[in-house]
Design a protein around this motif. Structure first.
Motif, PDB file in Angstrom:
ATOM      1  N   LYS A 229      42.788  49.244  35.081  1.00 56.03           N
ATOM      2  CA  LYS A 229      42.007  48.659  35.590  1.00 56.03           C
ATOM      3  C   LYS A 229      42.078  47.505  36.279  1.00 56.03           C
ATOM      4  O   LYS A 229      42.903  46.793  36.219  1.00 56.03           O
ATOM      5  CB  LYS A 229      41.255  48.395  34.314  1.00 56.03           C
ATOM      6  N   ALA A 230      41.455  46.716  37.453  1.00 53.77           N
ATOM      7  CA  ALA A 230      41.374  46.175  38.043  1.00 53.77           C
ATOM      8  C   ALA A 230      39.870  45.443  37.899  1.00 53.77           C
ATOM      9  O   ALA A 230      38.607  45.776  38.558  1.00 53.77           O
ATOM     10  CB  ALA A 230      42.012  46.138  39.362  1.00 53.77           C
ATOM     11  N   LYS A 231      39.542  43.812  37.914  1.00 53.74           N
ATOM     12  CA  LYS A 231      38.007  42.581  37.782  1.00 53.74           C
ATOM     13  C   LYS A 231      38.072  41.692  38.523  1.00 53.74           C
ATOM     14  O   LYS A 231      39.013  41.308  38.453  1.00 53.74           O
ATOM     15  CB  LYS A 231      38.342  42.181  36.571  1.00 53.74           C
ATOM     16  N   THR A 232      37.550  41.617  39.856  1.00 54.17           N
ATOM     17  CA  THR A 232      38.000  39.911  40.267  1.00 54.17           C
ATOM     18  C   THR A 232      36.253  39.529  40.048  1.00 54.17           C
ATOM     19  O   THR A 232      35.534  40.817  40.936  1.00 54.17           O
ATOM     20  CB  THR A 232      38.396  40.051  41.085  1.00 54.17           C
ATOM     21  N   ASN A 233      36.111  38.775  40.470  1.00 54.44           N
ATOM     22  CA  ASN A 233      34.018  37.831  40.488  1.00 54.44           C
ATOM     23  C   ASN A 233      33.894  37.616  41.975  1.00 54.44           C
ATOM     24  O   ASN A 233      33.134  38.533  42.661  1.00 54.44           O
ATOM     25  CB  ASN A 233      34.406  36.661  39.376  1.00 54.44           C
ATOM     26  N   GLY A 234      35.356  37.050  42.678  1.00 58.44           N
ATOM     27  CA  GLY A 234      35.178  36.762  44.110  1.00 58.44           C
ATOM     28  C   GLY A 234      36.312  36.825  45.126  1.00 58.44           C
ATOM     29  O   GLY A 234      36.087  36.119  45.675  1.00 58.44           O
ATOM     30  N   GLY A 235      37.051  37.989  45.221  1.00 56.43           N
ATOM     31  CA  GLY A 235      38.392  38.491  45.762  1.00 56.43           C
ATOM     32  C   GLY A 235      37.956  40.141  45.927  1.00 56.43           C
ATOM     33  O   GLY A 235      36.915  40.792  45.402  1.00 56.43           O
TER      34      GLY A 235
END
Length: 347
Positions: A229-235
């Motif tokens: 799982k991977a999560k980013t807001n602004g990248g």
């Protein structure tokens, strides 16, 4: 007669006083002057001196401790460049350059070897009336050597962290990049403001950053069912040669790139709100495909031979495509973007 005159003068003076009239004519009868005010004395209250803040020494120091091969090491770091390396010794060595004094706090010992199996690196305050021990350490350079089978837990504030060749990692920082290599048993990494990079590692993985990018190269499960799982807001999220079958990644304002094999029985969910999705897969890939997009478009390489089953690309905020790649595959690929394009190309 004189007595009578004196009595008359006294009576007149008293009458004048009662009437509020000046009595200058009777100067021999003066009212007594008011008493002088006592001199004001400033009172200075005494207070205990304020508690002094913790003062860390800018020392360079090194310490080591014999440990169990499966040591669990945890520490908190306020600031510094941190490098953790695995080695083939049952020993933990910590080197701090221009930073805190520190010590080892043994939390638990192994029932098998009697050596520490869980230790925490603690700051040691300068002794003094107002000093107090602190949980975190800091330094310009912090180097740590641990057994290759170690589990590392790091909480950081302003840190640049690199961890190489250990079993398991859990690291969370407020600011700074995180780089992980050769982690064999799983990763949890969170960077508030920084990039997360993973290379040649195995196990279940959960990667997250607020304003940074996520880059993964050659990652695979160590046990059946390990998810990624991977999560980013602004990248941007870039995944190359990812071998997990359970993949779920998402970005709010960045793009998602997947380059690798679609494995049989896998579930791949790639999404972004304001970015594009790009997939580079082998020509013989087989999967069920669902693509949903808004203000963008969908395109695919003709060599992949995508067979469209249903298509809804009429005017409107949401468009969708359901199709099939190859034959005999039961993997499911779901691609979603609200404001971007979706592209699938041959690797």
């Amino acid at each position: 007669m004189k007595q009578i005159i004196d009595n008359l003068m006294l009576s007149a003076a008293m009458a004048a006083i009662l009437a509020g009239l000046p009595v200058l004519a009777f100067s021999q009868f003066r009212l007594p002057a008011p008493p002088e005010k006592p001199e004001r004395i400033e009172r200075v209250e005494k207070h205990d001196p304020p508690a002094m803040p913790m003062i860390w020494g800018g020392d360079t120091s090194e310490k080591s401790i014999k440990v169990d091969s499966s040591i669990n090491l945890s520490l908190c770091i306020t600031q510094g460049t941190v490098k953790v390396n695995g080695w083939n010794r049952n020993e933990v060595r910590v080197y701090v350059q221009d930073g805190s004094k520190f010590g080892f706090n043994v939390r638990e010992k192994s029932s098998r070897t009697g050596d520490p199996i869980w230790i925490k690196v603690m700051g040691v305050a300068i002794k003094g009336k107002y000093g107090a021990p602190q949980e975190c350490i800091s330094g310009n350079e912090i180097e740590i050597d641990v057994p290759v089978n170690a589990t590392i837990g790091i909480r950081g504030n302003e840190t640049t962290t690199t961890i190489d060749t250990v079993r398991k990692v859990e690291v969370k920082t407020v600011e700074g990049d995180i780089t992980l290599r050769n982690i064999s048993g799983g990763i949890f990494a969170y960077a508030g403001q920084g990039d997360v990079s993973v290379e040649a590692s195995t196990g279940a993985m959960m990667l997250e950053t607020t304003t940074g990018n996520i880059l993964v190269f050659e990652a695979s499960p160590s046990e059946i069912g390990d998810s990624f799982k991977a999560k980013t807001n602004g990248g941007t999220i870039s995944l190359q040669d990812l071998r997990h079958r359970q993949v779920e990644v998402g970005s709010i304002s960045g793009s998602v790139l997947y380059s690798g094999v679609i494995r049989n029985g896998g579930s791949y969910n790639l999404s972004t709100s304001k970015g594009s999705i790009r997939m580079l897969i082998p020509a013989d890939s087989a999967c069920q495909l669902q693509a949903t997009f808004g203000a963008g478009n969908f395109s695919s390489d003709p060599e992949l031979g995508i067979k469209l089953l249903t298509e809804n690309v009429s005017e409107g905020p949401i468009k969708s495509i359901v199709g099939k790649l190859g034959t005999g595959g039961d993997a499911a690929v779901k691609l979603t973007t609200n404001n971007g394009s979706i592209s699938i190309r041959k690797q």
